[in-house]
Design an enzyme around this catalytic site. Structure first.
Site, PDB file in Angstrom:
ATOM      1  N   THR A  84       0.822  -1.216   0.000  1.00 18.45           N
ATOM      2  CA  THR A  84       0.000   0.000   0.000  1.00 18.45           C
ATOM      3  C   THR A  84       0.852   1.261   0.000  1.00 18.45           C
ATOM      4  O   THR A  84       1.865   1.346   0.696  1.00 18.45           O
ATOM      5  CB  THR A  84      -0.918   0.009   1.231  1.00 18.45           C
ATOM      6  OG1 THR A  84      -1.697  -1.180   1.228  1.00 18.45           O
ATOM      7  CG2 THR A  84      -1.844   1.211   1.218  1.00 18.45           C
ATOM      8  N   GLY A 127      -3.680   3.516  -1.863  1.00 11.82           N
ATOM      9  CA  GLY A 127      -4.681   2.797  -1.079  1.00 11.82           C
ATOM     10  C   GLY A 127      -4.914   1.409  -1.634  1.00 11.82           C
ATOM     11  O   GLY A 127      -3.978   0.644  -1.843  1.00 11.82           O
ATOM     12  N   SER A 128      -6.162   1.099  -1.932  1.00 13.89           N
ATOM     13  CA  SER A 128      -6.521  -0.221  -2.455  1.00 13.89           C
ATOM     14  C   SER A 128      -6.145  -0.404  -3.927  1.00 13.89           C
ATOM     15  O   SER A 128      -6.254  -1.503  -4.461  1.00 13.89           O
ATOM     16  CB  SER A 128      -8.031  -0.462  -2.293  1.00 13.89           C
ATOM     17  OG  SER A 128      -8.390  -0.506  -0.926  1.00 13.89           O
ATOM     18  N   PHE A 169       0.840   2.409   5.963  1.00 15.38           N
ATOM     19  CA  PHE A 169      -0.013   1.456   6.695  1.00 15.38           C
ATOM     20  C   PHE A 169       0.639   0.082   6.759  1.00 15.38           C
ATOM     21  O   PHE A 169      -0.039  -0.946   6.682  1.00 15.38           O
ATOM     22  CB  PHE A 169      -1.407   1.355   6.064  1.00 15.38           C
ATOM     23  CG  PHE A 169      -2.091   2.668   5.839  1.00 15.38           C
ATOM     24  CD1 PHE A 169      -1.995   3.691   6.773  1.00 15.38           C
ATOM     25  CD2 PHE A 169      -2.819   2.896   4.681  1.00 15.38           C
ATOM     26  CE1 PHE A 169      -2.622   4.909   6.571  1.00 15.38           C
ATOM     27  CE2 PHE A 169      -3.461   4.113   4.468  1.00 15.38           C
ATOM     28  CZ  PHE A 169      -3.353   5.122   5.412  1.00 15.38           C
ATOM     29  N   GLU A 215      -5.469 -13.782   2.345  1.00 14.30           N
ATOM     30  CA  GLU A 215      -5.488 -12.591   3.197  1.00 14.30           C
ATOM     31  C   GLU A 215      -6.920 -12.198   3.568  1.00 14.30           C
ATOM     32  O   GLU A 215      -7.213 -11.856   4.719  1.00 14.30           O
ATOM     33  CB  GLU A 215      -4.798 -11.418   2.495  1.00 14.30           C
ATOM     34  CG  GLU A 215      -4.758 -10.154   3.351  1.00 14.30           C
ATOM     35  CD  GLU A 215      -4.064  -8.985   2.682  1.00 14.30           C
ATOM     36  OE1 GLU A 215      -4.095  -7.883   3.251  1.00 14.30           O
ATOM     37  OE2 GLU A 215      -3.495  -9.164   1.588  1.00 14.30           O
ATOM     38  N   GLN A 220     -35.941  -9.046  27.662  1.00 11.90           N
ATOM     39  CA  GLN A 220     -36.179  -9.588  26.333  1.00 11.90           C
ATOM     40  C   GLN A 220     -35.471  -8.790  25.225  1.00 11.90           C
ATOM     41  O   GLN A 220     -34.920  -9.378  24.287  1.00 11.90           O
ATOM     42  CB  GLN A 220     -37.683  -9.652  26.040  1.00 11.90           C
ATOM     43  CG  GLN A 220     -38.016 -10.364  24.737  1.00 11.90           C
ATOM     44  CD  GLN A 220     -39.499 -10.369  24.456  1.00 11.90           C
ATOM     45  OE1 GLN A 220     -40.064  -9.346  24.050  1.00 11.90           O
ATOM     46  NE2 GLN A 220     -40.151 -11.505  24.687  1.00 11.90           N
ATOM     47  N   GLY A 266      -6.755  -4.487   4.045  1.00 20.01           N
ATOM     48  CA  GLY A 266      -6.784  -5.641   3.154  1.00 20.01           C
ATOM     49  C   GLY A 266      -7.783  -5.499   2.027  1.00 20.01           C
ATOM     50  O   GLY A 266      -8.278  -6.491   1.493  1.00 20.01           O
TER      51      GLY A 266
END
Length: 389
Positions: free
Chosen positions: A128, A133-134, A158, A243, A280, A364
């Protein structure tokens, strides 16, 4: 249901691991959460017990066991009241070491994989980036061949174990003009000149060391290329199913722990003349969460069983992470509410659990990215095959 997947040997392993964690890890968790540093001695103890070698070849000190031993390892780690500690352990064993085993040559396996299994070395996987990022294919870090060396420039963020690590498994572009076909994987010694690691301050996972790492003209031997040049993206994709399943298992395990703790609390806490487990509204809310978690667990186990047989379960693993991390967040939020004011207190585990759990739908691969991957598979009829045979 558990008997379908877990043998008596599995159950004995779980008991042994649980005893080890309660004796060797739990007494130090509060200190590690406060300091953000996990002391090196525990890595060695994990290595001596064989916990880092669960799924690796015996030739390098591993145990070569089936994936349900890994499931047990992950589930029990979620019960030590620190997802950060758990992350440091599994990121070393199942992110960095997975690449060493799959793409490393014999020299790398002898010099890095074997010591990692023994707990003498700590690894970190560096994919990363601050602007990516992704979006793995959008990485900007480069590795330029110069004679018998590669020169790496760029940054990663990260990165779990980024400051502790003795080595990094780094993805970098060797041919930037080729996009995702120009990515390669390298082994980089963390003591190499030109590397700087900055520790990040996080909402949760506070025991783990998460870093931003800069590579400034870092020279590494050409032989530290892992696998083939330009095959880095397929290598990364190849391991995503594992992963995502790891993060799904972590999620159902921490949600299960939250439910168990909350049931125990409710059996002791009294209000209006009776224990609150008799109300309840609370009872029905809790069993709904327990049902959701059980559904996730059974689905996750089924996906693990197929992966263990060598099947390509990228769709199922993606679904598992997407659903399990959402259910875990909702369950833990609700469990905290059932503790009332005590749920908001740091001395009770739900506050930390809620912070730690929030990373599930982010790390991930974010839930938004996973939904788009699934949309392509389910709506657009796009199929994915193993990237590397």
């Amino acid at each position: 249901m558990n008997s379908i997947y877990f043998t008596e040997e599995h159950n004995l392993f779980r008991e042994s691991l649980r005893d080890f964690l309660n004796k060797e890890v739990v007494p130090h968790i509060e200190k590690w959460e406060k300091t953000g540093t996990i002391e090196r001695f525990i890595w060695k103890k994990f290595g001596e017990m064989g916990f880092f070698g669960i799924r690796y070849p015996e030739a390098y000190g591993g145990l070569n066991l089936d994936l349900f031993y890994t499931v047990i390892f992950l589930e029990e780690l979620q019960k030590v009241k620190s997802a950060g500690f758990a992350a440091a352990m599994w990121a070393h064993s199942y992110l960095a070491m997975t690449h060493l085993n799959a793409e490393g040559d014999e020299r790398i396996k002898q010099n890095y994989l074997a010591p990692s299994i023994a707990g003498d070395m700590i690894g970190a996987l560096c994919i990363t980036e601050p602007f990516g990022g992704s979006d793995v294919a959008g990485m900007r870090t480069t590795a330029v061949k110069n004679g018998d060396k590669y020169v790496i420039n760029g940054s990663k963020t990260f990165i779990t174990n980024g400051v502790y690590a003795d080595y990094y498994v780094v993805a970098a572009k060797t041919n930037p003009e080729l996009g995702n076909k120009g990515i390669s994987i390298f082994l980089v010694d963390s003591k190499s000149n030109g590397i700087s690691a900055t520790k990040l301050d996080k909402l949760g996972w506070r025991a783990s060391d998460t870093a931003e790492i800069a590579f400034d003209n870092v020279e590494i031997p050409a032989e530290n290329l892992m696998g083939e040049e330009g095959k880095g993206f397929p290598y990364i994709m190849q391991h995503f199913a594992l992963e995502r399943l790891i993060m799904a298992i972590n999620a159902h395990a921490r949600a299960e722990y939250a439910i168990e703790y909350t049931i125990e609390y409710m059996s002791q806490r009294e209000a209006f003349g009776k224990t609150i487990n008799k109300f309840q509204a609370l009872r029905h809310t809790l069993v709904e969460h327990a049902t959701d978690v059980e559904h996730c667990k059974i689905f996750n186990y089924a996906a693990v069983a197929r992966l263990d047989k060598g099947e390509y379960v990228v769709k199922e693993a993606t679904m598992a992470k997407l659903k399990s991390t959402k259910v875990a967040d909702e369950t833990i939020y609700s469990c905290l509410q059932m503790l009332g004011g005590y749920g908001y207190m740091e001395e009770y585990p739900l506050a930390r659990l809620m912070r730690d759990s929030r990373l599930g739908p982010i790390g991930g691969g974010t839930s938004e990215i996973l939904k788009e991957i699934l949309s392509k598979m389910i709506i657009d009829n796009q199929s994915y095959k193993p990237a590397v045979k």
